[in-house]
Design an enzyme around this catalytic site. Structure first.
Site, PDB file in Angstrom:
ATOM      1  N   VAL A   9     -26.110 -31.691 -20.817  1.00 34.64           N
ATOM      2  CA  VAL A   9     -25.605 -32.037 -22.135  1.00 34.64           C
ATOM      3  C   VAL A   9     -26.324 -31.160 -23.146  1.00 34.64           C
ATOM      4  O   VAL A   9     -27.396 -30.629 -22.873  1.00 34.64           O
ATOM      5  CB  VAL A   9     -25.773 -33.543 -22.469  1.00 34.64           C
ATOM      6  CG1 VAL A   9     -24.877 -34.390 -21.577  1.00 34.64           C
ATOM      7  CG2 VAL A   9     -27.215 -33.977 -22.363  1.00 34.64           C
ATOM      8  N   SER A  10     -25.735 -31.028 -24.317  1.00 31.53           N
ATOM      9  CA  SER A  10     -26.230 -30.060 -25.291  1.00 31.53           C
ATOM     10  C   SER A  10     -27.282 -30.595 -26.247  1.00 31.53           C
ATOM     11  O   SER A  10     -28.010 -29.815 -26.847  1.00 31.53           O
ATOM     12  CB  SER A  10     -25.059 -29.501 -26.100  1.00 31.53           C
ATOM     13  OG  SER A  10     -24.150 -28.862 -25.235  1.00 31.53           O
ATOM     14  N   THR A  11     -27.359 -31.897 -26.417  1.00 34.04           N
ATOM     15  CA  THR A  11     -28.332 -32.443 -27.354  1.00 34.04           C
ATOM     16  C   THR A  11     -29.104 -33.587 -26.712  1.00 34.04           C
ATOM     17  O   THR A  11     -28.614 -34.260 -25.805  1.00 34.04           O
ATOM     18  CB  THR A  11     -27.659 -32.969 -28.638  1.00 34.04           C
ATOM     19  OG1 THR A  11     -26.826 -34.074 -28.304  1.00 34.04           O
ATOM     20  CG2 THR A  11     -26.830 -31.890 -29.320  1.00 34.04           C
ATOM     21  N   GLN A  14     -27.395 -37.061 -26.408  1.00 33.14           N
ATOM     22  CA  GLN A  14     -26.291 -37.296 -25.482  1.00 33.14           C
ATOM     23  C   GLN A  14     -26.814 -37.815 -24.149  1.00 33.14           C
ATOM     24  O   GLN A  14     -27.942 -37.532 -23.758  1.00 33.14           O
ATOM     25  CB  GLN A  14     -25.502 -36.003 -25.252  1.00 33.14           C
ATOM     26  CG  GLN A  14     -24.758 -35.513 -26.477  1.00 33.14           C
ATOM     27  CD  GLN A  14     -24.077 -34.182 -26.218  1.00 33.14           C
ATOM     28  OE1 GLN A  14     -24.714 -33.233 -25.794  1.00 33.14           O
ATOM     29  NE2 GLN A  14     -22.784 -34.130 -26.468  1.00 33.14           N
ATOM     30  N   SER A  37     -29.089 -27.027 -25.054  1.00 33.10           N
ATOM     31  CA  SER A  37     -27.910 -26.453 -25.689  1.00 33.10           C
ATOM     32  C   SER A  37     -27.397 -25.284 -24.868  1.00 33.10           C
ATOM     33  O   SER A  37     -28.173 -24.562 -24.246  1.00 33.10           O
ATOM     34  CB  SER A  37     -28.279 -25.968 -27.097  1.00 33.10           C
ATOM     35  OG  SER A  37     -27.244 -25.180 -27.620  1.00 33.10           O
TER      36      SER A  37
END
Length: 116
Positions: A9-11, A14, A37
């Site tokens: 996941v990017s953050t 999340q 990210s």
């Protein structure tokens, strides 16, 4: 032959839970995951996965954009894995094969994902 899953996941906010559960249900025996990210090259768990995966193993990801930051990086990585006889399964796409049609589909989808 081991079936690996990779979730990203990017953050930090999340959750990886949905991807992990999906990968487990798809047959992944070992799942490596991280919160980074797509714009960063720092992905220690993915680097670990690439180092331990062997010919005739399988790599499962939920979506094609989990592989890399951009189209070029993903294509290089996919080509390297296919050369090593590693099967790549993208759950929302299917199995990536080392054929002209397979490579064209991957390039097209990666370009769309990068644009998004």
């Amino acid at each position: 032959m081991t079936i690996y899953g990779y979730a990203r996941v990017s953050t930090a906010g999340q959750s990886l839970n949905e991807q992990k559960e999906t990968l487990k249900n798809a047959g992944a025996e070992m799942i490596l995951s991280e919160k980074y990210s797509g714009t960063t090259t720092v992905r220690p768990q993915f680097e670990k996965l690439v180092a331990i995966i062997e010919p005739n193993d399988t790599l499962i990801v939920t979506k094609l954009d989990r592989f890399a930051r951009n189209t070029r990086e993903a294509l290089n990585l996919i080509n390297d894995l296919l050369k090593e006889k590693i099967m790549i399964k993208v759950l929302n796409l299917g199995t990536i094969d080392n054929t002209p049609m397979g490579r064209m589909i991957v390039r097209t989808l990666l370009s769309v994902a990068e644009m998004e």
